[in-house]
Write an enzyme that holds these catalytic residues in place. Structure first.
Site, short mmCIF file in Angstrom:
data_model
loop_
_atom_site.label_atom_id
_atom_site.label_comp_id
_atom_site.label_asym_id
_atom_site.label_seq_id
_atom_site.Cartn_x
_atom_site.Cartn_y
_atom_site.Cartn_z
N THR A 106 10.09 53.70 77.13
CA THR A 106 10.78 52.88 76.40
C THR A 106 11.64 52.41 77.85
O THR A 106 11.30 53.40 79.24
CB THR A 106 12.07 54.75 75.99
N HIS A 107 12.17 51.06 77.90
CA HIS A 107 12.24 50.89 79.02
C HIS A 107 13.86 50.70 79.01
O HIS A 107 14.58 49.29 77.60
CB HIS A 107 12.24 49.32 79.45
C1 GRF Z 1 16.46 55.61 79.71
O1 GRF Z 1 17.28 55.33 79.23
C2 GRF Z 1 14.97 55.03 79.79
O2 GRF Z 1 14.76 54.46 79.63
C3 GRF Z 1 15.24 55.19 81.11
O3 GRF Z 1 16.11 56.16 82.02
C4 GRF Z 1 16.18 56.36 80.74
C5 GRF Z 1 16.04 58.45 80.97
O4 GRF Z 1 16.57 59.41 80.24
N1 GRF Z 1 14.08 54.63 82.06
P1 GRF Z 1 16.87 60.50 79.48
O5 GRF Z 1 16.15 61.23 80.87
O6 GRF Z 1 15.58 60.67 78.58
O7 GRF Z 1 18.11 60.86 79.52
#
Ligand code: GRF
Length: 198
Positions: A106-107
């Site tokens: 997820t990005h």
């Molecule tokens: C997410 O927005 C992800 O896409 C990005 O960092 C964030 C991580 O959030 N790479 P978490 O650690 O799941 O709260």
């Protein structure tokens, strides 16, 4: 039988938490891996008695040794899917070949715009009025794999990076849970850049 998934985290782990809190009829989280021992995601996993593993690059002589250890560690749990949920490292060849087309990332931007580690900041610096998140399959590039789903978020003129990222994370968690659930129940077919979840 629910699909077995291993989740990779680096930070707060709110996406992991969303998977933990989801109705897990389609999948079961069988292990959580972090690249650093301080990752809060480890605490979230342990509180649910889910096995954890830290594969910290600082403990290995080079990137390929780290990559091999990561591949072995994940494989020990025999996952059907691997989910990078805020895992802030680029996976190496050992992991990619062991779990080809079975790794989801997820990005926090609408790919192919703003790949890399600073997607939210880069989008704001560019002056976009809409950004969002992308859930995609991982390939050998950086945030270049076939797209599974996207969700958009409006950007206000006074917004800062933190506020926008928090807003993105709300829709991101929902999207990730939805896609992982569908992938685990239905699988997917990949035809070039096009992915179909039946
Ligand atoms: C997410 O927005 C992800 O896409 C990005 O960092 C964030 C991580 O959030 N790479 P978490 O650690 O799941 O709260």
């Amino acid at each position: 039988m629910p699909a077995r998934i291993v989740v990779l985290v680096s930070g707060a782990g709110s996406n992991l938490q969303a998977l933990l809190d989801a109705d897990q009829h389609a999948f079961q989280i069988v292990g959580v891996v972090a690249d650093r021992p301080e990752a809060q995601g480890l605490v979230r996993a342990r509180s649910r008695d889910i096995p954890t593993l830290v594969v910290d690059p600082r403990d290995f002589p080079d990137r390929s040794a780290w990559d091999a250890a990561l591949a072995h560690g994940i494989a020990d749990w025999s996952p059907d899917w691997v989910v990078c949920a805020g895992f802030m490292r680029i996976l190496g060849g050992a992991v990619l070949s062991a779990f080809s087309q079975r790794i989801v990332n997820t990005h926090p931007a609408l790919l192919p715009a703003f790949p890399g580690a600073h997607g939210v900041r880069d989008a704001l610096d560019y002056g976009v009025r809409v950004t969002g998140c992308t859930v995609h399959l991982i390939d050998a590039g950086v945030d270049t794999g076939p797209i599974l789903g996207q969700a958009a978020v409006d950007v206000g003129t006074d917004d800062d990076v933190e506020a926008v990222h928090e807003r993105i994370k709300v829709v991101e968690r929902r999207l990730l849970v939805d896609i992982v659930t569908r992938l685990c129940s239905e699988g997917c077919t990949v035809d070039g850049r096009r992915v179909t979840i039946p």
